[in-house]
Design a protein around this motif. Structure first.
Motif, PDB file in Angstrom:
ATOM      1  N   SER A  81       0.938  -1.271   0.039  1.00 46.60           N
ATOM      2  CA  SER A  81       0.100   0.025  -0.040  1.00 46.60           C
ATOM      3  C   SER A  81       0.841   1.324   0.034  1.00 46.60           C
ATOM      4  O   SER A  81       0.487   2.167  -0.653  1.00 46.60           O
ATOM      5  CB  SER A  81      -0.785  -0.017   1.186  1.00 46.60           C
ATOM      6  OG  SER A  81      -0.446   0.040   2.301  1.00 46.60           O
ATOM      7  N   ALA A  82       2.056   1.274   0.558  1.00 45.12           N
ATOM      8  CA  ALA A  82       3.223   2.403   0.808  1.00 45.12           C
ATOM      9  C   ALA A  82       3.595   2.658  -0.809  1.00 45.12           C
ATOM     10  O   ALA A  82       3.749   3.881  -1.127  1.00 45.12           O
ATOM     11  CB  ALA A  82       4.127   2.061   1.728  1.00 45.12           C
ATOM     12  N   GLU A 131      -7.086  -0.091   3.238  1.00 45.99           N
ATOM     13  CA  GLU A 131      -8.067   1.141   3.474  1.00 45.99           C
ATOM     14  C   GLU A 131      -7.484   2.420   3.854  1.00 45.99           C
ATOM     15  O   GLU A 131      -8.020   3.277   3.365  1.00 45.99           O
ATOM     16  CB  GLU A 131      -9.202   0.694   4.055  1.00 45.99           C
ATOM     17  CG  GLU A 131      -8.930   0.309   5.586  1.00 45.99           C
ATOM     18  CD  GLU A 131      -8.531  -1.282   5.629  1.00 45.99           C
ATOM     19  OE1 GLU A 131      -8.245  -1.497   6.805  1.00 45.99           O
ATOM     20  OE2 GLU A 131      -8.463  -1.853   4.476  1.00 45.99           O
ATOM     21  N   TRP A 132      -6.503   2.471   4.438  1.00 47.44           N
ATOM     22  CA  TRP A 132      -5.847   3.606   4.861  1.00 47.44           C
ATOM     23  C   TRP A 132      -5.377   4.622   3.613  1.00 47.44           C
ATOM     24  O   TRP A 132      -5.289   5.805   4.097  1.00 47.44           O
ATOM     25  CB  TRP A 132      -4.708   3.367   5.878  1.00 47.44           C
ATOM     26  CG  TRP A 132      -3.571   2.852   5.251  1.00 47.44           C
ATOM     27  CD1 TRP A 132      -2.993   1.678   4.951  1.00 47.44           C
ATOM     28  CD2 TRP A 132      -2.254   3.712   4.746  1.00 47.44           C
ATOM     29  NE1 TRP A 132      -1.874   1.598   4.461  1.00 47.44           N
ATOM     30  CE2 TRP A 132      -1.606   3.023   4.196  1.00 47.44           C
ATOM     31  CE3 TRP A 132      -2.174   5.149   4.866  1.00 47.44           C
ATOM     32  CZ2 TRP A 132      -0.279   3.339   3.691  1.00 47.44           C
ATOM     33  CZ3 TRP A 132      -0.914   5.552   4.321  1.00 47.44           C
ATOM     34  CH2 TRP A 132       0.010   4.619   3.775  1.00 47.44           C
ATOM     35  N   SER A 133      -5.339   4.084   2.682  1.00 47.87           N
ATOM     36  CA  SER A 133      -4.741   4.734   1.562  1.00 47.87           C
ATOM     37  C   SER A 133      -5.777   5.946   0.855  1.00 47.87           C
ATOM     38  O   SER A 133      -5.309   6.788   0.379  1.00 47.87           O
ATOM     39  CB  SER A 133      -4.541   3.735   0.304  1.00 47.87           C
ATOM     40  OG  SER A 133      -3.616   2.889   0.727  1.00 47.87           O
ATOM     41  N   ILE A 134      -7.164   5.987   1.510  1.00 51.06           N
ATOM     42  CA  ILE A 134      -7.954   7.022   1.311  1.00 51.06           C
ATOM     43  C   ILE A 134      -7.402   8.342   1.845  1.00 51.06           C
ATOM     44  O   ILE A 134      -7.715   9.352   1.426  1.00 51.06           O
ATOM     45  CB  ILE A 134      -9.368   6.610   2.048  1.00 51.06           C
ATOM     46  CG1 ILE A 134     -10.516   7.507   1.519  1.00 51.06           C
ATOM     47  CG2 ILE A 134      -9.112   6.775   3.540  1.00 51.06           C
ATOM     48  CD1 ILE A 134     -10.701   7.278  -0.106  1.00 51.06           C
ATOM     49  N   THR A 135      -6.380   8.128   2.973  1.00 55.65           N
ATOM     50  CA  THR A 135      -5.852   9.315   3.177  1.00 55.65           C
ATOM     51  C   THR A 135      -5.009  10.286   2.178  1.00 55.65           C
ATOM     52  O   THR A 135      -4.747  11.522   2.509  1.00 55.65           O
ATOM     53  CB  THR A 135      -4.818   9.158   4.319  1.00 55.65           C
ATOM     54  OG1 THR A 135      -3.843   8.256   3.980  1.00 55.65           O
ATOM     55  CG2 THR A 135      -5.763   8.627   5.475  1.00 55.65           C
ATOM     56  N   LEU A 136      -4.747   9.900   1.161  1.00 57.64           N
ATOM     57  CA  LEU A 136      -4.288  10.399   0.156  1.00 57.64           C
ATOM     58  C   LEU A 136      -4.702  11.579  -0.366  1.00 57.64           C
ATOM     59  O   LEU A 136      -4.288  12.814  -0.935  1.00 57.64           O
ATOM     60  CB  LEU A 136      -4.051   9.482  -1.204  1.00 57.64           C
ATOM     61  CG  LEU A 136      -3.241   9.920  -2.369  1.00 57.64           C
ATOM     62  CD1 LEU A 136      -1.685  10.554  -2.148  1.00 57.64           C
ATOM     63  CD2 LEU A 136      -2.922   9.068  -3.377  1.00 57.64           C
ATOM     64  N   VAL A 137      -6.137  11.452  -0.440  1.00 52.57           N
ATOM     65  CA  VAL A 137      -7.243  12.565  -0.668  1.00 52.57           C
ATOM     66  C   VAL A 137      -6.945  13.739   0.074  1.00 52.57           C
ATOM     67  O   VAL A 137      -6.661  14.971  -0.320  1.00 52.57           O
ATOM     68  CB  VAL A 137      -8.637  12.290  -0.665  1.00 52.57           C
ATOM     69  CG1 VAL A 137      -9.423  13.385  -0.857  1.00 52.57           C
ATOM     70  CG2 VAL A 137      -8.930  10.961  -1.476  1.00 52.57           C
TER      71      VAL A 137
END
Length: 218
Positions: free
Chosen positions: A149-150, A187-193
């Motif tokens: 994910s990173a 799911e933490w990847s939504i923080t990219l927004v």
């Protein structure tokens, strides 16, 4: 600057990047090599079981007690690695280490773009790759979802910055594709927004610059 001088400068910069990648590889393997001897335990066994039953890992909601769905985070890597390496924990942990190394190099490139200084970019990448917060992910084969994910997260942001600076549809759509892959990984990847909004409000080009760029393109 002549074309020959420019090509020499580009070659020297590429050699610096190769040297940085080699330095990161040495430090990462030196720091994390003890995890290569770790066996499977806890969540690893569950994901190995799912790798034998593809429908359970691909179809969301089929397992009532599963609170997350990460087809690219754990199912796909475990399915591919089990097929390629069998039940060899060394191969799983080595893969984790290699993916972590890739994310570390992406941190270096991203920091170089944002900070403009190679020494600070290398410092940022070293801090990221060697931080003890990665210990559990390195010890568990299932920690590959964090490293993958990173990679997708950093790639999406890097391509977004490239599309903002240089334009071009391939970087923009590549950023969206990498972001979609990141969401399917963890799911933490939504923080990219939030990160992109922060960048636009604090570091992004002024509206006048965007207008001038648009006029120049037309």
């Amino acid at each position: 600057m002549s074309l020959w001088e420019n090509s020499e400068n580009q070659a020297s910069l590429q050699m610096i990047d190769v040297a940085v990648a080699a330095a990161l590889a040495i430090t990462v393997f030196y720091e994390w090599w003890p995890t290569l001897g770790t066996r499977f335990y806890q969540d690893d066994h569950w994901h190995l079981f799912l790798a034998q039953n593809p429908s359970l890992g691909i179809i969301p909601g089929i397992i009532p007690w599963a609170q997350d769905w990460r087809p690219l985070g754990t199912f796909a890597p475990f399915y591919l690695m089990r097929g390629a390496f069998g039940l060899n924990p060394f191969a799983f942990h080595l893969t984790n280490m290699l993916v972590h190394l890739i994310s570390g190099f992406l941190v270096y490139r991203l920091a170089l773009v944002m900070l403009g200084a190679r020494e600070f970019a290398l410092l940022a990448a070293s801090f990221y790759t060697l931080h003890l917060a990665h210990t559990r992910s390195m010890q568990w084969a299932a920690g590959i979802d964090n490293f993958l994910s990173a990679v997708w997260y950093l790639l999406a942001f890097s391509l977004y910055l490239r599309s903002r600076k240089h334009g071009g549809s391939w970087a923009y759509w590549g950023s969206l594709a990498a972001f979609a892959a990141a969401l399917l990984t963890k799911e933490w990847s939504i923080t990219l927004v939030v990160v992109i909004l922060w960048y636009e409000f604090t570091c992004g080009p002024a509206p006048s610059q965007l207008t001038q760029r648009a006029q120049w393109k037309t």
